[in-house]
Scaffold this active site. Structure first.
Site, PDB file in Angstrom:
ATOM      1  N   GLU A   1       0.743  -1.058   0.147  1.00 23.68           N
ATOM      2  CA  GLU A   1       0.011   0.099   0.138  1.00 23.68           C
ATOM      3  C   GLU A   1       0.552   1.348  -0.016  1.00 23.68           C
ATOM      4  O   GLU A   1       0.419   2.331  -0.535  1.00 23.68           O
ATOM      5  CB  GLU A   1      -0.970  -0.034   1.319  1.00 23.68           C
ATOM      6  CG  GLU A   1      -1.964  -0.953   1.312  1.00 23.68           C
ATOM      7  CD  GLU A   1      -3.045  -0.825  -0.074  1.00 23.68           C
ATOM      8  OE1 GLU A   1      -3.397   0.253  -0.246  1.00 23.68           O
ATOM      9  OE2 GLU A   1      -3.466  -1.915  -0.569  1.00 23.68           O
TER      10      GLU A   1
ATOM     11  N   SER B   1     -43.910 -37.223  34.484  1.00 22.23           N
ATOM     12  CA  SER B   1     -43.731 -37.605  35.922  1.00 22.23           C
ATOM     13  C   SER B   1     -42.390 -37.003  36.677  1.00 22.23           C
ATOM     14  O   SER B   1     -42.320 -37.787  37.800  1.00 22.23           O
ATOM     15  CB  SER B   1     -43.316 -39.005  35.665  1.00 22.23           C
ATOM     16  OG  SER B   1     -44.960 -39.982  35.584  1.00 22.23           O
TER      17      SER B   1
END
Length: 774
Positions: free
Chosen positions: A114, A387
């Site tokens: 860059e 249950s």
């Protein structure tokens, strides 16, 4: 004479030449004046422009960073505080790191890609900016070459709009930034803000997105690839589209070549550096997979319980350590995946594990993929408990002084007269299994419905509700009431709520609020939270010990044998709702409680003829999932024992076993002629009338009742029963599944041995003819 010399006469041609010469001199003077004027104006303009530019520069302040620049992902960690579980990104995934953690070769790769003169230039590229300006003036393009400093300014302080004004501001701020910040600081900020694709902002997040590692571990090749991809992720990410691989390799070669040209990489090493292997993209973990359910629940806890703002979660860079144990979580996912049938496709399972006495949730399986279904089967789905509620009734009975060795008859069906009801309330055992006199431990092991309805009638069904709330179930739990059938579990809690309730027994009476977040911190020090468990003693330790001992028989000889051997003491209970619309297994060892809930579709579908079972009960797939999870989760953990049984209610005066001549004022002796039935199943297909219309709201009075007579059990007629849903089907004695699948009662051909006569633990004969073994 007297005449002076005579001028020669001018010719016409000479006159014309003279006129032209004069005009030429005048024109030269005019152009000189014009040029001098233009020069003066130009100098003045330059001076004025310079003055204006100097004034603008002097008045240009470095703005505050934009909202995006300061945003950073919040990361969720497993309980070890190091392994990442998920992250909240707010749409932008970022994690900042200091420059010192970025290897030098990665920094050099970025400069090669860059801005190779970064450490020499003044923050701007004159030629690059001029070229960009010319393009902007002569075409619709607003692109141009920018230095790293200019890119940093654009990303950190300005917007990404493509205008000349923004470009002008970018140049001014870049020059000022270059004078006020060190080059290293600019490079660090740049590396933490640039976009790399895959939703990743910053070099650290990009390292994990492309290579699954921290930036500090990147190789030369990996660093070169990342440096190159920033120029256009859509063009250079090989996974994004066809053709990108070739472009990425060309860009990679450009970066490597730049490093060689700048003297940062030896040519021989460059020659040996090949294109790196890149991992496939992964979706964000906060909204996908099983992690998505955890992350969503963590987010709710942070916002609703800790008061952390949503925006801080998305952009505040928080570090959140959860209670989730990575090994437990993997065990949960594996147990469900390997045991849950693939067909039908809409079968759902939820699994949660909690540390007793603390409340830390160590595993949560709320579904296979949050992106496909957002309802969490652990925290959102409300399933009839079946249950599982028998344990609450047993706790209440022991609190009232009734021994777990108290004996009750277990025929099927049995009928109970309800005050204000025209028809008796009929209760069946799973598959109409027949039991002689059995104690409450055996009745618990095989989930005998008729025994537990007798017990519930004796203590008063409101006591079952009270204990359920005492152990943490919300008062507004759907279906939670004082009806006689509440022992069979028509109430519909969540898997998390039932797990927390059973954890009270594992913790010897200590109730703990479940939680998922251990610590929250932030670099700016705004958040520095550490969770303190919220606990309360709600149950006597002796009561917990006796009930736990009774529940161990479920796993060793009853409906939970399909869970398999754990190699350590374990206690549990299975549960199934009416017509098998939900199935559970809930159990614990001293260090960990785990709960599995299962249903199909929207929870109203009967789970029948699935896989190898004609009826899915708590003793089938849920027990298997529970067993596999517990073995894996507890591997390597010390083996701990439960407290010894205390024997509350054991030392009482013995009385004769009730006879059939005894009567009960509110419970008529059932006959085969009675037709309005409520056949609750312990994991059975029960047909009962609505509990609000067929069950007593008061505890029936006791007048020395007989043992209810047994009807020759015809197939119970089907009516719309009270929802004594939630009884579980049982299997043959010892848990050996019958040909149609395990249930929760003994095989009717092998009833339990009658116990010795005795009292019901209260010194009187209870409804249903309870007696106690000696």
């Amino acid at each position: 004479m007297g005449n002076g010399p005579q001028r020669p006469a001018r010719t016409r041609a000479g006159q014309r030449r003279t006129v032209r010469a004069r005009r030429s001199r005048r024109r030269r003077l005019t152009w000189r004046r014009a040029l001098l004027t233009l020069f003066g104006l130009g100098v003045a303009g330059l001076l004025l422009g310079g003055a204006v530019l100097a004034l603008v520069y002097s008045r240009t302040d470095i703005p505050q960073p934009n909202e995006f620049a300061t945003s950073e992902s919040s990361i969720l960690y497993y309980a070890d505080g190091e392994t990442e579980l998920a992250r909240f990104t707010g749409g932008y995934d970022r994690e900042s790191v200091p420059l010192a953690e970025v290897p030098e070769h990665v920094r050099q790769a970025m400069l090669a890609a860059e801005d190779r003169s970064f450490y020499e230039n003044q923050g701007v590229s004159v030629t690059g900016t001029a070229r960009a300006l010319w393009r902007n003036l002569t075409s619709d393009s607003t692109q141009g070459g920018s230095t790293i400093t200019q890119q940093y300014v654009k990303n950190y302080f300005l917007s990404h709009e493509q205008t000349l004004t923004r470009k002008f501001n970018e140049v001014l701020i870049a020059v000022k930034i270059d004078r006020e910040l060190s080059k290293d600081q600019i490079l660090e900020n740049y590396l933490n803000t640039i976009y790399f694709g895959r939703g990743a902002y910053g070099i650290q997040t990009a390292s994990r997105a492309y290579f699954g590692k921290d930036v500090s571990d990147l190789s030369v090749a990996e660093g070169a690839f990342l440096a190159g991809v920033t120029n256009g992720p859509a063009l250079f990410d090989p996974a994004y589209q066809d053709g990108n691989q070739e472009r990425a390799e060309q860009r990679f070669a450009y970066v490597i070549g730049g490093m060689v040209e700048e003297g940062w990489l030896p040519a021989a090493e460059a020659e040996a550096t090949g294109f790196p292997e890149i991992q496939d993209p992964e979706p964000t973990t906060a909204t996908t997979g099983t992690e998505g359910y955890i992350a969503t629940r963590v987010r709710a806890e942070l916002v609703n319980e800790l008061g952390i703002a949503e925006e801080d979660l998305d952009r505040g860079g928080l570090r959140i350590v959860t209670t989730i144990d990575e090994r437990h979580q993997e065990a949960a996912e594996t147990a469900v995946r390997e045991n849950l049938p693939e067909e039908p496709e809409d079968l759902r399972a939820g699994l949660v594990a909690i540390r007793p006495g603390d409340g830390a949730v160590t595993a949560m399986y709320g579904g296979a993929d949050y992106s496909e279904q957002q309802l969490n089967t652990v925290t959102d789905a409300q399933l009839q408990a079946g249950s599982l509620f028998k344990v609450f009734t047993l706790i209440a009975a022991v609190q009232d002084g009734i021994s777990t060795e108290s004996v009750f008859p277990g025929p099927s069906p049995m009928e109970f007269t309800i005050e204000g009801q025209d028809e008796p309330y009929e209760v069946n055992n799973f598959r109409d299994a027949q039991f002689g006199p059995i104690d409450l431990r055996t009745a618990t092991a095989h989930s005998v419905n008729t025994v537990y309805v007798q017990l519930n009638q004796q203590i008063g069904p409101e006591r079952t509700r009270e204990v359920a709330e005492q152990l943490g179930l919300p008062e507004d739990t759907p279906g939670l009431d004082d009806e006689l059938s509440n022992v069979l579990g028509p109430a519909a809690p969540t898997v998390l709520e039932m797990s927390a309730a059973y954890s009270v027994l594992a913790a010897e009476g200590v109730r703990a609020e479940p939680y998922l977040v251990t610590t929250v911190s932030s670099e700016n020090g705004v958040y520095d939270y550490e969770r303190e468990p919220l606990t309360e003693d709600v149950l006597d330790g002796a009561v917990a010990a006796d009930v736990t001992e009774a529940m161990t028989h479920v796993i060793t000889e009853g409906s939970g044998v399909s869970a398999g051997e754990l190699g350590r003491p374990a206690a549990g209970k299975s549960g199934t709702s009416e017509n098998n619309k939900s199935a559970w297994f809930n159990g614990f060892v001293p260090q960990l409680t785990a709960t599995v809930g299962m249903y199909q579709g929207d929870g109203t579908v009967a789970m029948q003829d699935i896989g190898e079972f004609d009826q899915v009960t708590g003793g089938t797939y849920p027990a298997r999932i529970w067993g596999d999870f517990m073995r894996a989760a507890m591997e390597g953990e010390p083996v701990e024992a439960f407290p010894e049984r205390v024997g509350i209610g054991d030392e009482v005066e013995e009385t004769l076993e009730p006879t059939t001549e005894d009567t009960v004022t509110e419970t008529e002796e059932p006959t085969t002629e009675e037709t309005s039935t409520t056949t609750t199943e312990d994991e059975t297909t029960t047909t009962t009338e609505d509990p609000t219309t067929t069950e007593p709201t008061e505890e029936p009075t006791e007048t020395g009742p007989p043992e209810p007579t047994e009807t020759s059990p015809p197939e119970p007629t089907e009516t719309t029963p009270p929802e004594p849903t939630g009884t579980e089907p049982t299997g043959p004695p010892g848990g050996d599944p019958g040909p149609t699948g395990p249930g929760e009662t003994d095989d009717p051909t092998d009833p339990a041995e009658p116990g010795t006569t005795g009292t019901n633990g209260t010194g009187t004969r209870g409804t249903g003819g309870a007696s106690r073994t000696g």
